[in-house]
Design a protein around this motif. Structure first.
Motif, PDB file in Angstrom:
ATOM      1  N   ASP A 121       6.298  94.924  17.680  1.00 33.72           N
ATOM      2  CA  ASP A 121       6.968  94.178  18.750  1.00 33.72           C
ATOM      3  C   ASP A 121       7.483  95.054  19.884  1.00 33.72           C
ATOM      4  OD1 ASP A 121       6.609  91.473  18.162  1.00 33.72           O
ATOM      5  OD2 ASP A 121       8.263  91.436  16.736  1.00 33.72           O
ATOM      6  N   THR A 122       7.048  96.318  19.939  1.00 31.72           N
ATOM      7  CA  THR A 122       7.408  97.172  21.071  1.00 31.72           C
ATOM      8  C   THR A 122       6.164  97.912  21.556  1.00 31.72           C
ATOM      9  OG1 THR A 122       7.921  99.253  19.918  1.00 31.72           O
ATOM     10  CG2 THR A 122       9.666  97.580  20.022  1.00 31.72           C
ATOM     11  N   GLY A 123       6.196  98.304  22.826  1.00 29.64           N
ATOM     12  CA  GLY A 123       5.155  99.142  23.384  1.00 29.64           C
ATOM     13  C   GLY A 123       3.757  98.590  23.193  1.00 29.64           C
ATOM     14  N   ARG A 124       2.880  99.434  22.679  1.00 26.38           N
ATOM     15  CA  ARG A 124       1.476  99.056  22.502  1.00 26.38           C
ATOM     16  C   ARG A 124       1.168  98.602  21.077  1.00 26.38           C
ATOM     17  NH1 ARG A 124      -2.525 103.332  25.003  1.00 26.38           N
ATOM     18  NH2 ARG A 124      -3.897 101.532  24.738  1.00 26.38           N
ATOM     19  N   SER A 125       2.186  98.541  20.226  1.00 26.91           N
ATOM     20  CA  SER A 125       1.971  98.040  18.868  1.00 26.91           C
ATOM     21  C   SER A 125       1.867  96.521  18.864  1.00 26.91           C
ATOM     22  CB  SER A 125       3.106  98.500  17.953  1.00 26.91           C
ATOM     23  OG  SER A 125       3.031  99.894  17.712  1.00 26.91           O
ATOM     24  N   SER A 126       1.423  95.979  17.736  1.00 30.04           N
ATOM     25  CA  SER A 126       1.212  94.532  17.624  1.00 30.04           C
ATOM     26  C   SER A 126       2.501  93.749  17.802  1.00 30.04           C
ATOM     27  CB  SER A 126       0.636  94.190  16.248  1.00 30.04           C
ATOM     28  OG  SER A 126      -0.642  94.749  16.068  1.00 30.04           O
ATOM     29  N   SER A 127       2.373  92.595  18.428  1.00 32.90           N
ATOM     30  CA  SER A 127       3.475  91.643  18.517  1.00 32.90           C
ATOM     31  C   SER A 127       3.371  90.646  17.371  1.00 32.90           C
ATOM     32  CB  SER A 127       3.443  90.904  19.854  1.00 32.90           C
ATOM     33  OG  SER A 127       3.578  91.817  20.929  1.00 32.90           O
ATOM     34  N   VAL A 128       4.532  90.099  16.999  1.00 33.67           N
ATOM     35  CA  VAL A 128       4.620  89.226  15.829  1.00 33.67           C
ATOM     36  C   VAL A 128       5.245  87.894  16.230  1.00 33.67           C
ATOM     37  CG1 VAL A 128       5.670  88.977  13.529  1.00 33.67           C
ATOM     38  CG2 VAL A 128       4.887  91.227  14.309  1.00 33.67           C
ATOM     39  N   LEU A 152      10.166  97.098   8.633  1.00 31.25           N
ATOM     40  CA  LEU A 152      10.037  98.165   9.626  1.00 31.25           C
ATOM     41  C   LEU A 152       9.956  99.533   8.954  1.00 31.25           C
ATOM     42  CD1 LEU A 152      12.452  97.017  12.470  1.00 31.25           C
ATOM     43  CD2 LEU A 152       9.960  96.880  12.416  1.00 31.25           C
ATOM     44  N   ALA A 153      10.703  99.712   7.866  1.00 31.64           N
ATOM     45  CA  ALA A 153      10.591 100.966   7.121  1.00 31.64           C
ATOM     46  C   ALA A 153       9.200 101.097   6.508  1.00 31.64           C
ATOM     47  CB  ALA A 153      11.660 101.029   6.039  1.00 31.64           C
ATOM     48  N   GLY A 154       8.622  99.972   6.080  1.00 35.62           N
ATOM     49  CA  GLY A 154       7.256 100.001   5.577  1.00 35.62           C
ATOM     50  C   GLY A 154       6.259 100.439   6.636  1.00 35.62           C
ATOM     51  N   ASP A 155       6.525 100.089   7.893  1.00 36.24           N
ATOM     52  CA  ASP A 155       5.668 100.569   8.987  1.00 36.24           C
ATOM     53  C   ASP A 155       5.721 102.088   9.082  1.00 36.24           C
ATOM     54  OD1 ASP A 155       4.995  97.955   9.640  1.00 36.24           O
ATOM     55  OD2 ASP A 155       6.426  97.817  11.295  1.00 36.24           O
ATOM     56  N   ALA A 156       6.919 102.664   8.907  1.00 37.25           N
ATOM     57  CA  ALA A 156       7.046 104.120   8.950  1.00 37.25           C
ATOM     58  C   ALA A 156       6.221 104.772   7.847  1.00 37.25           C
ATOM     59  CB  ALA A 156       8.515 104.518   8.827  1.00 37.25           C
ATOM     60  N   MET A 175      -3.319 110.166  20.762  1.00 39.84           N
ATOM     61  CA  MET A 175      -2.893 108.778  20.554  1.00 39.84           C
ATOM     62  C   MET A 175      -3.832 108.115  19.561  1.00 39.84           C
ATOM     63  SD  MET A 175      -3.719 105.383  21.339  1.00 39.84           S
ATOM     64  CE  MET A 175      -4.730 105.389  22.795  1.00 39.84           C
ATOM     65  N   THR A 176      -3.257 107.427  18.570  1.00 43.72           N
ATOM     66  CA  THR A 176      -4.042 106.754  17.547  1.00 43.72           C
ATOM     67  C   THR A 176      -3.347 105.456  17.166  1.00 43.72           C
ATOM     68  OG1 THR A 176      -4.753 108.899  16.637  1.00 43.72           O
ATOM     69  CG2 THR A 176      -5.040 106.957  15.226  1.00 43.72           C
ATOM     70  N   PHE A 177      -4.123 104.404  16.972  1.00 46.09           N
ATOM     71  CA  PHE A 177      -3.585 103.174  16.393  1.00 46.09           C
ATOM     72  C   PHE A 177      -3.820 103.221  14.887  1.00 46.09           C
ATOM     73  CE2 PHE A 177      -4.136 101.854  20.771  1.00 46.09           C
ATOM     74  CZ  PHE A 177      -3.008 101.080  20.999  1.00 46.09           C
ATOM     75  N   VAL A 178      -2.754 102.901  14.123  1.00 49.39           N
ATOM     76  CA  VAL A 178      -2.874 102.931  12.671  1.00 49.39           C
ATOM     77  C   VAL A 178      -2.505 101.556  12.121  1.00 49.39           C
ATOM     78  CG1 VAL A 178      -2.252 105.373  12.705  1.00 49.39           C
ATOM     79  CG2 VAL A 178      -0.510 103.668  12.151  1.00 49.39           C
ATOM     80  N   PRO A 179      -3.050 101.190  10.956  1.00 48.68           N
ATOM     81  CA  PRO A 179      -2.754  99.877  10.394  1.00 48.68           C
ATOM     82  C   PRO A 179      -1.471  99.872   9.576  1.00 48.68           C
ATOM     83  CG  PRO A 179      -4.380 100.986   9.032  1.00 48.68           C
ATOM     84  CD  PRO A 179      -4.109 101.903  10.200  1.00 48.68           C
ATOM     85  N   SER A 180      -0.766  98.751   9.650  1.00 53.14           N
ATOM     86  CA  SER A 180       0.331  98.461   8.723  1.00 53.14           C
ATOM     87  C   SER A 180       0.150  97.010   8.327  1.00 53.14           C
ATOM     88  CB  SER A 180       1.694  98.678   9.374  1.00 53.14           C
ATOM     89  OG  SER A 180       2.737  98.395   8.447  1.00 53.14           O
ATOM     90  N   GLY A 181      -0.545  96.782   7.200  1.00 54.77           N
ATOM     91  CA  GLY A 181      -0.943  95.421   6.864  1.00 54.77           C
ATOM     92  C   GLY A 181      -1.836  94.883   7.970  1.00 54.77           C
ATOM     93  N   PRO A 182      -1.555  93.687   8.477  1.00 55.88           N
ATOM     94  CA  PRO A 182      -2.392  93.108   9.536  1.00 55.88           C
ATOM     95  C   PRO A 182      -2.067  93.649  10.933  1.00 55.88           C
ATOM     96  CG  PRO A 182      -0.649  91.580   8.974  1.00 55.88           C
ATOM     97  CD  PRO A 182      -0.526  92.744   8.009  1.00 55.88           C
ATOM     98  N   LEU A 183      -1.045  94.490  11.046  1.00 55.50           N
ATOM     99  CA  LEU A 183      -0.596  94.962  12.349  1.00 55.50           C
ATOM    100  C   LEU A 183      -1.246  96.291  12.714  1.00 55.50           C
ATOM    101  CD1 LEU A 183       3.231  94.243  11.976  1.00 55.50           C
ATOM    102  CD2 LEU A 183       1.433  92.714  12.811  1.00 55.50           C
TER     103      LEU A 183
END
Length: 271
Positions: free
Chosen positions: A59-66, A78-82, A1-9
């Motif tokens: 906005d789901t699971g353990r990822s950042s909420s907006v 969302l595609a940019g997050d991918a 399990m790893t948290f990765v950045p997508s901009g500020p998220l």
């Protein structure tokens, strides 16, 4: 399990398998955590020689909420997050497997980030620029009254989405949903995905004929969300796409044998 950045998220991600193996990126549907891509699907893909990455949408699971009113987003973001997930793992290109809304994000990647896409497997989805109000494709036939938010309501929803033909594996579904509810940082935030249609940006209207990746469109013949005509429209629009119809499959993938069947349809040897 790893948290990765997508901009500020920050996005929750999980990689399974040999990091040197060809990568499969699993993209879940609207309001759905990465865990809704079943463990059995992941395991079968790993057995076939892939590394598998799944992740929680914003906005789901353990990822950042907006705060959606202040920072609205659409399918493009969302595609940019991918893409951010692929970047974080150093994956130049992957086999992209997307279900429902995740299939639309997969199409976006195929059109706008072709170098990142080895193959596309589009599950239970519709053309990314389709306007449901246009009447060009059949509307949803799902009959579900809902209930108070929680595991029981979601189990009832998954039962309805299963399509009523193949066996509904309620114990497996309940166990998965209990995991999802237990790990959701803000369960109410997932409702923001219902607002994505407000942001139909021009890049979603680019012709799907621009997709060059080998593409398999996989669809159940009793899908209550997207009738088979949606899959047929995709196959007609994407050059060389192949349609695989799964008898008795609805809009979810927890019936016995279905995760393994879907994994075997991912064209790992096509690119």
């Amino acid at each position: 399990m790893t948290f990765v950045p997508s901009g500020p998220l920050r996005l929750w991600t999980e990689r399974t398998g040999d990091p040197s193996a060809p990568a499969v990126l699993l993209i879940a549907g609207s309001s759905a955590q990465g865990l809704t891509m079943p463990d059995a699907l992941v395991a079968r893909l790993v057995d076939r020689g892939a590394q598998v990455i799944r992740y929680d949408h914003r906005d789901t699971g353990r990822s950042s909420s907006v705060d959606y009113d202040r920072h609205p987003y659409g399918l493009t973001e969302l595609a940019g997050d991918a893409v951010a997930v692929l970047d974080a793992y150093g994956v130049e290109s992957a086999h992209i497997v997307g279900g429902s809304m995740g299939g639309m994000l997969a199409q976006w990647l195929g059109v706008h980030e072709p170098s990142r896409v080895r193959t596309l497997t589009l599950l239970s989805t519709s053309p990314m620029g389709h306007d449901p109000a246009s009447g060009e494709l059949p509307p949803s036939s799902l009959k579900h009254e809902g209930g108070p938010p929680g595991v029981e309501s979601d189990v009832a929803l998954f039962r309805a989405m299963n399509g009523g033909v193949r066996t509904f594996d309620e114990p497996a579904t309940r166990a998965m949903l209990e995991r999802c509810w237990a790990r959701a940082a803000d369960p109410s935030a997932a409702a923001n995905h219902r607002r994505l249609i407000e942001r139909m940006s021009p890049d979603l209207l680019v012709p799907l004929s621009k997709i060059t990746a080998p593409t398999v469109v996989v669809h159940g013949d009793v899908d209550p969300i997207y009738a088979l005509a949606h899959a047929e429209a995709l196959v007609a629009a994407i050059p060389g796409a192949r349609l695989e119809v799964v008898p008795g499959m609805g809009h979810v993938y927890l019936s016995p044998g279905v995760p393994e069947l879907l994994a075997d349809l991912v064209p790992l040897n096509a690119a």
